[in-house]
Scaffold this motif. Structure first.
Motif, PDB file in Angstrom:
ATOM      1  N   PHE A  64      16.046  44.244  38.104  1.00 59.24           N
ATOM      2  CA  PHE A  64      16.850  43.464  39.036  1.00 59.24           C
ATOM      3  C   PHE A  64      16.376  42.018  39.126  1.00 59.24           C
ATOM      4  CE2 PHE A  64      17.685  47.802  40.296  1.00 59.24           C
ATOM      5  CZ  PHE A  64      19.047  47.791  40.529  1.00 59.24           C
ATOM      6  N   ILE A  67      18.536  39.524  37.271  1.00 58.72           N
ATOM      7  CA  ILE A  67      19.899  39.262  37.733  1.00 58.72           C
ATOM      8  C   ILE A  67      19.925  38.000  38.584  1.00 58.72           C
ATOM      9  CG2 ILE A  67      21.821  40.140  39.107  1.00 58.72           C
ATOM     10  CD1 ILE A  67      20.905  42.950  38.426  1.00 58.72           C
ATOM     11  N   MET A  73      25.856  44.168  36.067  1.00 56.87           N
ATOM     12  CA  MET A  73      24.587  44.257  35.356  1.00 56.87           C
ATOM     13  C   MET A  73      24.853  44.514  33.875  1.00 56.87           C
ATOM     14  SD  MET A  73      21.453  46.989  35.911  1.00 56.87           S
ATOM     15  CE  MET A  73      20.924  46.336  37.488  1.00 56.87           C
ATOM     16  N   LYS A  78      21.427  48.284  32.648  1.00 56.50           N
ATOM     17  CA  LYS A  78      21.842  49.422  33.471  1.00 56.50           C
ATOM     18  C   LYS A  78      21.399  50.739  32.846  1.00 56.50           C
ATOM     19  CE  LYS A  78      25.931  49.402  35.409  1.00 56.50           C
ATOM     20  NZ  LYS A  78      27.403  49.544  35.653  1.00 56.50           N
TER      21      LYS A  78
END
Length: 332
Positions: A64, A67, A73, A78
């Motif tokens: 994460f 991001i 994503m 993912k």
């Protein structure tokens, strides 16, 4: 013949190659858990529980943390997240407790002890998985939006001081139409923001509940001063033990100008609560407050301290972990 074998090995099925790579990665991940992150095998690793917690935290940060745009994503990220988090969570299937169960054998009913997943894990893991799915859904909802884009590094005007600062932080620069975003898009973005905030609060509530249920480590108790006054300091002690107590007046009198000072106040108050509770239940062999402080007074001061902690929690939800929480995570 040797050349033929070499050619055969070099031309393995891509699916098999992926499976072998996953196996090696899985071995590495679980070896790290078993050794408590001490890959030297020297026996100086952390507890298995802490190693598992760290592994999940590090995986989440690596996935994460990449991001920085409002968009779905990446498929590879993912897939990696879902695969590796499933590996790590598979360990929780073996965090069990014994429970009584009736068994009928040849007409004779007996009560035996069986194992089942520990109740707190059984409740918390599905809840966190649901929050994870909802977060992915939120990111996926940006797939078809075209009301804003992001400025590429080579685009004209990217050398302004603001954008240079953003480039330094690694954050992309959003680009919106000259007349601004449509009202409908603004409302939708606000809705998404509020939704993610609710997901964060729910995840933090699960975490806070688990920490509350944990036993207080002896290491933490041994580090405490002999009484609540010594923990709080004279000024804080005086303000919390006044005849007419008002939590807002109390906090207005405290120096909350920085996160470190807020955390220090929280640490002091949490320590005093632990001391008062132990003295009221006669679990603490350290010297008492003195005959002038009754059990009723201690209960009153504890209630006031709990009120202050609750207010701090709501005012500063992103505050770093307190010394008590950190100790629980490390030693339980």
């Amino acid at each position: 013949m040797e050349e033929d074998n070499a050619d055969a090995n070099s031309e393995l099925d891509p699916e098999l190659e992926s499976i072998y790579a996953d196996m090696e990665l899985m071995k590495e991940r679980f070896a790290k858990l078993l050794l408590g992150e001490d890959m030297s095998g020297g026996g100086k690793g952390v507890s298995s529980a802490l190693a598992l917690s760290n592994a999940i935290t590090n995986l989440a940060a690596s996935i994460f943390g990449e991001i920085s745009r409002l968009e779905p994503m990446p498929t590879e990220s993912k897939a990696r997240w879902q695969k590796e988090i499933d590996w790590l969570l598979s360990v929780t299937d073996h965090i069990v407790e014994f429970v009584p169960s009736k068994q009928n054998t040849n007409g004779v009913t007996m009560e035996i002890m069986i194992t089942r997943q520990r109740s707190d894990v059984n409740v918390s893991i599905p809840a966190l998985k649901k929050l994870d799915w909802m977060l992915m859904e939120c990111l996926d909802s940006f797939r078809d939006q075209n009301d804003f884009t992001y400025v590429s590094k080579g685009e004209v005007g990217s050398k302004s001081s603001r954008r240079r600062e953003e480039d330094k932080c690694g954050l992309p620069t959003p680009k919106v139409p000259s007349n601004g975003l449509p009202d409908l898009t603004k409302k939708w973005l606000q809705f998404q923001r509020d939704s993610v905030n609710q997901l964060l609060k729910a995840a933090m509530a699960v975490n806070a509940h688990i920490l509350t249920e944990m036993d207080i480590p002896e290491n933490y108790i041994d580090s405490l001063p002999k009484n609540g006054r010594a923990s709080l300091g004279d000024t804080v002690y005086k303000n919390i033990t006044v005849d007419h107590f008002d939590p807002d007046v109390f906090l207005a009198a405290m120096d909350l100008s920085s996160e470190n000072k807020i955390l220090d106040l929280k640490n002091r108050i949490e320590a005093s609560v632990v001391i008062w509770r132990r003295k009221m239940t006669n679990k603490d062999g350290k010297s008492g407050w003195g005959s002038g402080v009754s059990i009723e007074k201690r209960e009153q001061f504890e209630d006031r301290a709990e009120t202050i902690l609750l207010i701090l929690k709501h005012r500063y939800p992103g505050l770093f972990q307190s010394a008590l929480d950190a100790s629980k995570i490390e030693h339980n």
